[in-house]
Design an enzyme around this catalytic site. Structure first.
Site, PDB file in Angstrom:
ATOM      1  N   SER A  15      32.642  34.259  22.971  1.00  0.00           N
ATOM      2  CA  SER A  15      34.056  34.618  22.817  1.00  0.00           C
ATOM      3  C   SER A  15      34.687  33.668  21.830  1.00  0.00           C
ATOM      4  O   SER A  15      34.365  32.466  21.817  1.00  0.00           O
ATOM      5  CB  SER A  15      34.776  34.513  24.163  1.00  0.00           C
ATOM      6  OG  SER A  15      36.185  34.577  23.992  1.00  0.00           O
ATOM      7  N   TYR A  63      36.776  30.072  31.781  1.00  0.00           N
ATOM      8  CA  TYR A  63      36.142  31.078  30.930  1.00  0.00           C
ATOM      9  C   TYR A  63      35.784  30.494  29.564  1.00  0.00           C
ATOM     10  O   TYR A  63      34.668  30.688  29.054  1.00  0.00           O
ATOM     11  CB  TYR A  63      37.070  32.276  30.763  1.00  0.00           C
ATOM     12  CG  TYR A  63      36.517  33.371  29.888  1.00  0.00           C
ATOM     13  CD1 TYR A  63      35.577  34.276  30.372  1.00  0.00           C
ATOM     14  CD2 TYR A  63      36.939  33.513  28.569  1.00  0.00           C
ATOM     15  CE1 TYR A  63      35.064  35.281  29.583  1.00  0.00           C
ATOM     16  CE2 TYR A  63      36.430  34.516  27.763  1.00  0.00           C
ATOM     17  CZ  TYR A  63      35.501  35.394  28.275  1.00  0.00           C
ATOM     18  OH  TYR A  63      34.996  36.392  27.468  1.00  0.00           O
TER      19      TYR A  63
END
Length: 252
Positions: free
Chosen positions: A146, A159
């Site tokens: 990401s 995350y």
């Protein structure tokens, strides 16, 4: 997406029931591959396979990335169903409903759950499939990271940390597996319009759109081409790389 052939390739996509994972599975089928959609969401996964497979190109297999035995069973079933595996896309991750908290507000249970699935699960999937990928010759692993780990997105530390770990794992595993003929790469999508990002506040959405070199929303189809390339024979000598796919929100 440009035409990239995956004819006769055998590909496993974790997290393939919906969102980006489903987009990767569909693109791989269109490119000529046979695909296993692996997901903890059994009903959704079976429905996805029913929608994507017209001539037996797709299969569903359940997997729980928090359970090592489930991951080993997935690799065993993939070998039986496909007769081997040429490519593994590690897309499954916990992303939904965990954002919005600063570091002091994240509870330990949620932190551990994110790390167990996103980091340990990715590692265990790679080790479970490594024998099959070695046997295939020119095996490919594509880890879905990401761009939050590249620009340090706030209020999402667990995350972000997990995806930073995936990026580092990619580089280390590329060196470990390179002489086995296995290429290991990662892509870093930006905020993409899928189910997992529906919770993202409008302010964060606008920050992405306004900050991109290409000022528009990101769709799943914007990401699939990079993954199909990294699964293909065209990427046989590409390994250990991180490819941001985010319309120029951050540069590598």
């Amino acid at each position: 997406m440009g035409s990239i052939s995956l004819t006769n390739k055998r590909v496993v996509v974790t997290g393939g029931a919906r969102g980006l994972g489903r987009a990767f599975a569909e693109a791989a089928i269109v490119a000529g591959a046979r695909v296993i959609v692996a997901d903890i969401l059994e009903d959704v996964g079976r429905a996805t396979v029913g929608a994507l497979s017209t001539n037996g190109e797709a299969y569903f297999e359940p997997v729980d990335l928090s359970d090592p035995d489930s991951i080993i069973a997935l690799a065993d079933h993939a070998s039986d169903l496909l007769g081997g595996v040429d490519g593994l896309v590690n897309c499954a991750a916990i992303a939904t409903g965990i954002g919005g908290k600063v570091a002091e507000e994240i509870d330990i249970e949620t932190w551990d759950r994110v790390m167990t699935v996103n980091v340990r699960g990715t590692w265990l999937a790679i080790t479970a499939f490594s024998t099959l990928l070695r046997a295939a010759g020119n095996g490919k692993i594509v880890n879905i990271a990401s761009d939050t780990a590249m620009w340090g997105a706030p209020r999402l530390l667990h995350y972000v940390a997990s995806k930073g770990a995936v990026i580092s794992m990619t580089r280390s595993l590329a060196r470990e597996l390179g002489n086995d003929g296995i290429a290991v790469n990662a892509i870093a999508p930006g905020l993409t319009l899928v189910e997992a990002t529906e919770y993202v506040p409008e302010e964060r959405r606008r920050r992405y759109i306004d900050g991109r070199a290409m000022n528009r929303e990101q769709q799943p189809d914007d990401v699939t081409g990079a993954v199909m390339y990294l699964l293909s024979d065209a990427a046989d000598f590409v390994t250990g790389q991180l490819l941001p796919v985010n319309g120029g929100f951050v540069f590598n």
